[in-house]
Design an enzyme around this catalytic site. Sequence first.
Site, PDB file in Angstrom:
ATOM      1  N   THR A  72     -13.946 -24.208 -51.393  1.00 14.61           N
ATOM      2  CA  THR A  72     -14.988 -24.871 -51.035  1.00 14.61           C
ATOM      3  C   THR A  72     -16.203 -23.720 -51.964  1.00 14.61           C
ATOM      4  O   THR A  72     -16.158 -22.922 -51.953  1.00 14.61           O
ATOM      5  CB  THR A  72     -15.393 -24.782 -49.785  1.00 14.61           C
ATOM      6  OG1 THR A  72     -14.508 -25.438 -48.943  1.00 14.61           O
ATOM      7  CG2 THR A  72     -16.690 -25.447 -49.109  1.00 14.61           C
ATOM      8  N   SER A 132     -19.578 -24.019 -54.867  1.00 17.66           N
ATOM      9  CA  SER A 132     -20.085 -24.330 -56.379  1.00 17.66           C
ATOM     10  C   SER A 132     -19.060 -24.059 -57.296  1.00 17.66           C
ATOM     11  O   SER A 132     -18.863 -24.811 -58.396  1.00 17.66           O
ATOM     12  CB  SER A 132     -21.420 -23.998 -56.446  1.00 17.66           C
ATOM     13  OG  SER A 132     -21.720 -22.347 -56.409  1.00 17.66           O
ATOM     14  N   GLY A 140     -17.754 -17.814 -46.009  1.00 16.26           N
ATOM     15  CA  GLY A 140     -18.270 -18.783 -45.179  1.00 16.26           C
ATOM     16  C   GLY A 140     -19.923 -18.975 -45.311  1.00 16.26           C
ATOM     17  O   GLY A 140     -20.482 -19.690 -44.483  1.00 16.26           O
ATOM     18  N   GLY A 141     -20.257 -18.929 -46.513  1.00 19.39           N
ATOM     19  CA  GLY A 141     -21.631 -19.269 -46.915  1.00 19.39           C
ATOM     20  C   GLY A 141     -21.904 -20.773 -46.711  1.00 19.39           C
ATOM     21  O   GLY A 141     -22.745 -21.536 -46.479  1.00 19.39           O
ATOM     22  N   GLY A 142     -20.664 -21.523 -47.161  1.00 18.96           N
ATOM     23  CA  GLY A 142     -20.356 -23.034 -46.732  1.00 18.96           C
ATOM     24  C   GLY A 142     -20.135 -23.434 -45.449  1.00 18.96           C
ATOM     25  O   GLY A 142     -19.954 -24.534 -45.368  1.00 18.96           O
ATOM     26  N   GLU A 153     -10.626 -22.310 -44.845  1.00 11.30           N
ATOM     27  CA  GLU A 153     -10.451 -21.522 -46.079  1.00 11.30           C
ATOM     28  C   GLU A 153      -9.213 -20.314 -45.612  1.00 11.30           C
ATOM     29  O   GLU A 153      -8.598 -20.260 -46.393  1.00 11.30           O
ATOM     30  CB  GLU A 153     -11.730 -20.825 -46.622  1.00 11.30           C
ATOM     31  CG  GLU A 153     -12.555 -21.879 -47.547  1.00 11.30           C
ATOM     32  CD  GLU A 153     -13.911 -21.390 -47.673  1.00 11.30           C
ATOM     33  OE1 GLU A 153     -14.368 -22.113 -48.473  1.00 11.30           O
ATOM     34  OE2 GLU A 153     -14.180 -20.393 -47.067  1.00 11.30           O
ATOM     35  N   LYS A 210     -21.847 -11.276 -56.832  1.00 10.72           N
ATOM     36  CA  LYS A 210     -21.235 -11.027 -55.553  1.00 10.72           C
ATOM     37  C   LYS A 210     -20.389  -9.905 -55.240  1.00 10.72           C
ATOM     38  O   LYS A 210     -20.002  -9.581 -54.122  1.00 10.72           O
ATOM     39  CB  LYS A 210     -20.122 -12.296 -55.373  1.00 10.72           C
ATOM     40  CG  LYS A 210     -20.739 -13.768 -55.675  1.00 10.72           C
ATOM     41  CD  LYS A 210     -21.624 -14.347 -54.472  1.00 10.72           C
ATOM     42  CE  LYS A 210     -22.240 -15.437 -54.881  1.00 10.72           C
ATOM     43  NZ  LYS A 210     -21.591 -16.604 -54.917  1.00 10.72           N
TER      44      LYS A 210
END
Length: 227
Positions: free
Chosen positions: A24, A26, A95-97, A103, A121
Amino acid sequence: MMKQEVGKAAADLVKSNSIVGLGTGSTTAYAIEYIGKRLQSGNLKNIVGIPTSFQAEVLSKQYGIPLTTLDAINHIDIAIDGADEVDMQKNLIKGGGAAHTREKVVDYLANQFIVVVDAGKLVTKLGSVFAVPVEVIPMALTPVINSIKQLGGKPELRMGLRKAGPVVTDQGNLVIDAKFNDIPNPANLEKVLNNIPGVLENGIFVNCADIILIGEVQDGKSIVREM
């Protein structure tokens, strides 16, 4: 551009006749797009994907990647996913999304787990920038917040953007972002957080990543290097 390059580099590692965990975010979205393009061109054959979120599922269908479920398979050959933080020991915070629970299931099952990130990152110490996302069942919200405070964390309920109220996960749960000033032992903190009653899963990933692909700009050019 950098995210595209990293996504493409990860997609190039996928082989025909394999089961692929589709992450998941960008950067992973570009990997899904390029896997789809490889399938359409005939460069890649007989692939099935396991999506880690509603977002990954929608993108996979859009790019023509056939999907399956964990009930229908007995292994995953390769998983591609992003991360919010990566330390030098290849520990991750994800877990930003708000998709870290699914996941984690998929990425740990994979024979090879490839992480795609941009250089921003990378951290020397896990938790130095990003809070640890903790997925919690709604009824346990207050007790879990209190338990995280006792562990020395600063918990905050994640609120929705362009939506009144909190973020709700694909499982129908809530997300607490727990900021820790210091995480000397990520593996231990992962266990301790998951042992709090009402916590489903948290975003610390240890002993899981095989290859970290990093996109960065050197001399005005986008390059991809491996950690």
